[in-house]
Design a protein around this motif. Structure first.
Motif, PDB file in Angstrom:
ATOM      1  N   UNK A   1      58.334 -54.249  59.727  1.00  0.00           N
ATOM      2  CA  UNK A   1      58.393 -52.883  59.206  1.00  0.00           C
ATOM      3  C   UNK A   1      59.281 -52.807  57.962  1.00  0.00           C
ATOM      4  N   UNK A   2      60.453 -53.422  58.039  1.00  0.00           N
ATOM      5  CA  UNK A   2      61.397 -53.382  56.919  1.00  0.00           C
ATOM      6  C   UNK A   2      60.810 -54.047  55.666  1.00  0.00           C
ATOM      7  N   UNK A   3      59.903 -54.984  55.856  1.00  0.00           N
ATOM      8  CA  UNK A   3      59.305 -55.696  54.728  1.00  0.00           C
ATOM      9  C   UNK A   3      58.106 -54.939  54.142  1.00  0.00           C
ATOM     10  N   UNK A   4      57.636 -53.915  54.844  1.00  0.00           N
ATOM     11  CA  UNK A   4      56.453 -53.168  54.393  1.00  0.00           C
ATOM     12  C   UNK A   4      56.899 -51.791  53.884  1.00  0.00           C
ATOM     13  N   UNK A   5      57.163 -51.716  52.583  1.00  0.00           N
ATOM     14  CA  UNK A   5      57.717 -50.498  51.993  1.00  0.00           C
ATOM     15  C   UNK A   5      56.829 -49.271  52.251  1.00  0.00           C
ATOM     16  N   UNK A   6      55.520 -49.433  52.138  1.00  0.00           N
ATOM     17  CA  UNK A   6      54.610 -48.298  52.334  1.00  0.00           C
ATOM     18  C   UNK A   6      54.678 -47.759  53.768  1.00  0.00           C
ATOM     19  N   UNK A   7      54.627 -48.658  54.743  1.00  0.00           N
ATOM     20  CA  UNK A   7      54.691 -48.241  56.156  1.00  0.00           C
ATOM     21  C   UNK A   7      56.064 -47.644  56.468  1.00  0.00           C
ATOM     22  N   UNK A   8      57.108 -48.242  55.913  1.00  0.00           N
ATOM     23  CA  UNK A   8      58.469 -47.760  56.145  1.00  0.00           C
ATOM     24  C   UNK A   8      58.640 -46.359  55.553  1.00  0.00           C
ATOM     25  N   UNK A   9      58.120 -46.148  54.347  1.00  0.00           N
ATOM     26  CA  UNK A   9      58.211 -44.838  53.698  1.00  0.00           C
ATOM     27  C   UNK A   9      57.481 -43.779  54.520  1.00  0.00           C
ATOM     28  N   UNK A  10      56.289 -44.119  55.005  1.00  0.00           N
ATOM     29  CA  UNK A  10      55.500 -43.188  55.815  1.00  0.00           C
ATOM     30  C   UNK A  10      56.267 -42.831  57.102  1.00  0.00           C
ATOM     31  N   UNK A  11      56.795 -43.864  57.752  1.00  0.00           N
ATOM     32  CA  UNK A  11      57.528 -43.655  58.995  1.00  0.00           C
ATOM     33  C   UNK A  11      58.762 -42.779  58.769  1.00  0.00           C
ATOM     34  N   UNK A  12      59.553 -43.105  57.741  1.00  0.00           N
ATOM     35  CA  UNK A  12      60.780 -42.344  57.477  1.00  0.00           C
ATOM     36  C   UNK A  12      60.477 -40.910  57.043  1.00  0.00           C
ATOM     37  N   UNK A  13      59.412 -40.717  56.280  1.00  0.00           N
ATOM     38  CA  UNK A  13      59.029 -39.366  55.833  1.00  0.00           C
ATOM     39  C   UNK A  13      58.647 -38.485  57.013  1.00  0.00           C
ATOM     40  N   UNK A  14      58.216 -39.125  58.101  1.00  0.00           N
ATOM     41  CA  UNK A  14      57.851 -38.390  59.315  1.00  0.00           C
ATOM     42  C   UNK A  14      59.093 -37.809  60.004  1.00  0.00           C
ATOM     43  N   UNK A  15      60.275 -38.265  59.630  1.00  0.00           N
ATOM     44  CA  UNK A  15      61.528 -37.791  60.226  1.00  0.00           C
ATOM     45  C   UNK A  15      62.172 -36.654  59.431  1.00  0.00           C
TER      46      UNK A  15
END
Length: 161
Positions: free
Chosen positions: A84-98
């Motif tokens: 997850x930490x290596x995948x900026x797009x997935x990480x951004x999506x996940x964090x934006x959900x918070x």
């Protein structure tokens, strides 16, 4: 009588004691920067930096952040965390959900309330008082104020549906 908008509400919840010493430091900092001051949120702070969201969070006006604590990150297997930490797009999506628009006071978080996230999804509030959950994450410390956000520390990472 309702408190004035400048009144500081003391954070409440069983997890607040871990960050009490840092509350004064973070109250005048924008939320992206403030995360790095709270040791309980060091993994979230690292994730926000890796996703390139620190500046976006710092420049946002009046937001609410549901911040997974370090234990929430530790609940994810290390391999999945690293991926997850290596995948900026997935990480951004996940964090934006918070993140939701508006500084939500504890009184805004009522049973059945639905909050729209920056990611485009929605979060559902359940419970009341010190027994509040957002989706299935328990709020362990709510109402932490930064200069531009209200932070609610949660015990799980919220996953977009």
């Amino acid at each position: 009588m309702s408190p004035s908008p400048t009144a500081t509400v003391s954070p409440s919840g069983p997890g607040c004691s871990a960050i009490e010493g840092n509350l004064a430091e973070v109250s005048d900092q924008p939320v992206g920067t403030a995360l790095s001051q709270l040791s309980e949120l060091s993994k979230l702070s690292e994730a926000v930096k890796k996703a390139g969201l620190e500046e976006k969070l710092d420049s946002a006006t009046d937001i609410t952040l549901f911040a997974p604590d370090n234990k929430a990150f530790d609940a994810i297997p290390k391999e999945a965390q690293d991926k997850l930490m290596a995948n900026k797009e997935a990480l951004t999506k996940l964090l934006s959900y918070h993140v939701v628009t508006g500084k939500k006071a504890p009184s805004d978080l009522v049973e059945g309330a639905t909050l729209k996230t920056m990611q485009g999804g929605s979060l559902t509030v359940k419970g009341s008082g010190d027994n509040l959950t957002i989706n299935d994450a328990k709020i362990v410390c709510g109402g932490v104020m930064t200069s531009n956000a209200t932070v609610y520390i949660v015990d799980k990472i919220l996953l977009p549906h």
